[in-house]
Each structure stands twice: as structure tokens, then as C-alpha cells.
Write a protein that holds these residues in place. Structure first.
Motif: not given
Length: 516
Positions: A319, A322, A354
Motif C-alpha cells: 500500500m 502505491t 491495489e
């Protein structure tokens, strides 16, 4: 980490194949039910007491149990197959995002419209290649996340993300409490596995000033021409030597680290306890290298078999990667470097990455309910326990091998379903996540190997025959022949269309199978 290629060399290959079966998992149960069958047959055949009972329930219960076991195995395989599909999606979206960054983001950038000052070409390439390295690091971080391996200090991950910022404030004023989650979690994770052989680590804030810069390898200083001066003209007929091992991490950047890097793949060592399923939980899995911290928290256990839980929440490394990719996307939008279509495609690719990880975590963190598994296993045990009593009257001594075979069959399917239910661990039947990550790495490097030349530089040359088979002249010859009908102002397109129609007729005729 140097990995050994098994191939067909030695008995290790056959040992691995045998370990990939479920025999080592179910043999104690098979032995137990076989011994029960032996006891029933001995009592019934050697004494006056018959333990045989009616077998009317055997057919009904066996049919129902077979359907339930089939459903259990099918459900587990669906999770296995879905995990493979999601990794395919991860590879596709990683490749698409890398292509957008490398091709759609322009290389030529004007910094000052008045002075026509442009950004150095090398600076742009470094920027784009660094972000593509983050795309490569994304799949690697997903692999470690699915395996329950916390932190970022791995040989295949740290070199790709070591340039990311550590602190949320100025590095000269930051303290350890200001460390971003990506690095804070790794630091706390490492402290739980301190090794007495490892020297005292440098504080994170002094890393940039105190750590030595990575050195260039001697092979990197050699020019391309020097490397291939000794290659013979008939090199294509030379057979390559078969390699027995490979070290893909040697291809990554050489970046110094204040913590020892853990191997990218650290499965638990084989032990005699692996052959005794009910004692496996008591073993403490440790890394193979005494200088390397333990790679997987899920294999950490105390001497009583209790799992060691991390004291702090682990950082979600994919995460956070990203987040940096999204920040790069926003910076490109602010500078006006992306067309609307490219911007939409890049944003969709990041979102798809994601979504893929969320679905992978769903498979990993959603096991089959324990009540269903326990009830099914108890039903199988009761069926196998009563089986010798029901078939002894008809089979006599054959009851023993028949019970052993039935136990092996039913318990094997149960164990297979349980093993492939989570296909992301180190079991031999699990998905080869390391292979998937290396495939993504090769594809991303193949994308960046192209210099995105202008189409004019490779279309109009001597190697291109666009109108074949009707016109086998190359593109350069057709452009140089200005007297040809193709160059006519009014009739040029007419003659080009005639040539293309002739090509279609020839292709249509020559590629159809002619029957006599």
C-alpha cells in the motif's frame, strides 16, 4: 540467495516430489485405522466372537461423505486457481503501468518556456526507471506480505525501495519517532530477532551521512565492446553449459543496509518432526543463516508451540508503494505531462494493483470455517473406524488392505484440500511466488530496454516490406522511387489499394487448406 535447480540430478529431485505428496501428513491416521482393521479381523477370524455388523449404512454414508469431501477439495482448488489468476492480473497490470511510465510519459520536457531550457535526458530516464523499479518492488512486497514476512529488509526488496524517504520531517531534525510506517515497522520487526553475531546497527538518521556509497562492480566498468571482442562468429552453435544454481538477487542494486538483509526465500528446514504431523507445531523454525533474522513470523513459535505475535502492527508495504506511485502520478498531472487517456490508464493500473492485493489477502485471511473442517474430519474418522466392522463379514482378511486403501484415499483428499487452501506459503504444492516475481522483473527490464525511438527511424528502412507478398520491395526503395504510380497525386492511393487487394487475394489463396 543462491537457489539450487533440482532438475533430474541426484535423489533430491525425487525426495522433493515425494514430499509434495500428502503421505507424510496422513500416514499416522492410515496406520491407526489399519491397526483397527487388523484387530477386528484377528478377533473375528481367530476366535469364536464375530465383530461383523450389518453394512446397510455403508453405501448411504459413503455416498454422502464422498460428495462432501469432493466439495471440500473443489472449494480449496478454487482458492488455489483464483490465487493464480490474481497473480496473473498482478503481472499484467505491472507490465501495463511500466509501459505507461516508460512510453507515455514524455522524455522531452521544457523547464522554462521563455529560455527554452529543457530537462536533462538522463534525469528523466533516471526518474522513470526508478518508478518502474517501484513497480517491480510492488510484486516482491506482495509476496512477502502473503507469506506473513514483515518489514522491508530482504535481499530482493530493500535494494529497490531504499531510496524512499524514511521520515515525515526534515532528516536533520527527525527523531526515531518520526520514521514513516514503512521503515518503522521494519525496524521494530528486526529488534525482536537481534543476533549476537551482528554488529551494532547505525541509527537511521545517520545512514545517509555515515553509510558508504555502493561501489560499482568491476564487470560494470568494462565497456560493451570489450566484453564481446572475444566472442567467436560461430557462437550460435556453442551449447550453453547447464547451470545447477542461480542467484537472481545478484542482479539487483548493491545498496548498503544498516540491518542484515534476510533471504528472499526462507522456507523451514526439513526435520524428522515433519514426518510426525501432530508434533510439527512444537518445532521452532529458524532461518538457515545465523547472521540473518528470521524470515517469517508465522513460523515463529515458542517451545510450547505458541505463535510469537508482533508487538506492533506491521506496515502494509504494497500500500505504501502505491502511495509513492500515486504521488508520482499526481506530479505528472500537475506538470501536464500526461494526456487524458494516458492519465486514466495509469490511474486505473494503480487502482487495479491495489484491488489485486486486497483479493489476494482475502484468500489468505479467509480460511474455511473451523466447524466445517472439524465436523468433516470427525465424520471421516467415524466412517473409517466403523468400516472394518461392516466389511469383515464379506472380505475377511482382505479387510485389512481394503481399510488401509480407503483411509489413504479419504484422508488424502481431506489433507490436499487443507494444504492448497492457502496457496501462498512454502509448501511444495503452493504457488511459486518467487517465480512469478522474477517473471515480472524480466518483463519490466525488457520494457525499459527499448529506447522508444520515433517510428520514422525504423519503418522506412531496407528491412521492412510492408506490402508483401504483392509488392516485395522494401519501404526505403518505395519511397525513393518517386516515379512509381504510388506517388501519384490523384491516383497514388488507387494503386496502393490495388496492391493491398492483391496481397489479400494471394494470402487468402495460399493459406487455405486445399482438399483434393
Amino acid at each position: 540467495m543462491v537457489a539450487r535447480i533440482l532438475g533430474f540430478s541426484g535423489g533430491r529431485y525425487f525426495y522433493k516430489k515425494f514430499r509434495s505428496t500428502v503421505i507424510s501428513d496422513i500416514w499416522p491416521e492410515v496406520l491407526f485405522f489399519t491397526l483397527v482393521a487388523v484387530a477386528v479381523v484377528l478377533v473375528s477370524e481367530l476366535t469364536s466372537t464375530s465383530l461383523a455388523v450389518s453394512s446397510q449404512m455403508l453405501t448411504v454414508l459413503g455416498t454422502v461423505l464422498g460428495l462432501v469431501i469432493s466439495f471440500r477439495t473443489s472449494t480449496a482448488y478454487e482458492r488455489f486457481a483464483e490465487g493464480r489468476k490474481l497473480w496473473t492480473s498482478l503481472a499484467i497490470w505491472s507490465r501495463n503501468l511500466a509501459q505507461i511510465i516508460w512510453i507515455h510519459v514524455p522524455f522531452e520536457r521544457v523547464l522554462d518556456a521563455d529560455t527554452k531550457k529543457t530537462q536533462p535526458h538522463l534525469e528523466v530516464v533516471i526518474e522513470k526507471k526508478s518508478m518502474i523499479n517501484l513497480v517491480q518492488a510492488y510484486s516482491v512486497s506482495v509476496k512477502h506480505l502473503l507469506r506473513g514476512e514483515a518489514g522491508v529488509y530482504y535481499e530482493d526488496l530493500y535494494p529497490l525501495i531504499s531510496f524512499l524517504p524514511r521520515f515525515c520531517t526534515d532528516i536533520h531534525k527527525a527523531t526515531e519517532e518520526d520514521m514513516l510506517p514503512l521503515w518503522k515497522s521494519s525496524d521494530m520487526d528486526y529488534r525482536k530477532f537481534k543476533d549476537t553475531h551482528v554488529t551494532t546497527s547505525l541509527p537511521p538518521q545517520s545512514r545517509a551521512q555515515s553509510m558508504p556509497l555502493p561501489k560499482m562492480r568491476e564487470s560494470d566498468e568494462t565497456t560493451t565492446s570489450e566484453k564481446y571482442d572475444t566472442v567467436k562468429s560461430h557462437v550460435s552453435v556453442v551449447r550453453p553449459k547447464r547451470v545447477k544454481s542461480f542467484d537472481p538477487e545478484a542482479l539487483l542494486p548493491e545498496i548498503p543496509s544498516e540491518h542484515p538483509l534476510r533471504p528472499p526465500r526462507n522456507p523451514p528446514d526439513d526435520s524428522i518432526l515433519d514426518w510426525i504431523p501432530f508434533l510439527r507445531e512444537l518445532r521452532a523454525h529458524k532461518g538457515k543463516d545465523p547472521y540473518v533474522a528470521q524470515a517469517s513470523l508465522k513460523h515463529s513459535r515458542t517451545t510450547t508451540g505458541r505463535k510469537i505475535r508482533p508487538k506492533a502492527a506491521d506496515s502494509n508495504v504494497p500500500m505504501e508503494i502505491t502511495l509513492f506511485l500515486s504521488s508520482y502520478f499526481i506530479s505528472l498531472m500537475r506538470k501536464g505531462l500526461l494526456t487524458p487517456a494516458s492519465a486514466t490508464a495509469m490511474n486505473n493500473a494503480i487502482i487495479a494493483l491495489e484491488d489485486t492485493v486486497i483479493n489476494l489477502e482475502r484468500i489468505k485471511d479467509t480460511p474455511l470455517p473451523f466447524a466445517y473442517q472439524a465436523h468433516l474430519r470427525m465424520s471421516v474418522w467415524l466412517y473409517l473406524l466403523l468400516l472394518p466392522f461392516q466389511v469383515e463379514g464379506a472380505l475377511t482378511w482382505v479387510t485389512i488392505p481394503a481399510t488401509a486403501f480407503a483411509s489413504f484415499l479419504l484422508l488424502g483428499f481431506l489433507e490436499i484440500g487443507q494444504e492448497i487452501e492457502n496457496p501462498f506459503d512454502y509448501e511444495l504444492n503452493d504457488l511459486d511466488l518467487d517465480h512469478f516475481c522474477l517473471a515480472i522483473e524480466r518483463e519490466l527490464h525488457e520494457i525499459t530496454a527499448h529506447t522508444t525511438p520515433a517510428p520514422d527511424s525504423f519503418i522506412f528502412n531496407e528491412w521492412n516490406q510492408p506490402f508483401a507478398p504483392a509488392d516485395r520491395r522494401n519501404a526505403k526503395a518505395m519511397m525513393d522511387d518517386v516515379e512509381h504510380a504510388y506517388h501519384g497525386v490523384d491516383s497514388g492511393m488507387y494503386h496502393i489499394r490495388k496492391t493491398l487487394l492483391k496481397s489479400w487475394r494471394e494470402v487468402d489463396s495460399m493459406t487455405r487448406h486445399k482438399r483434393s
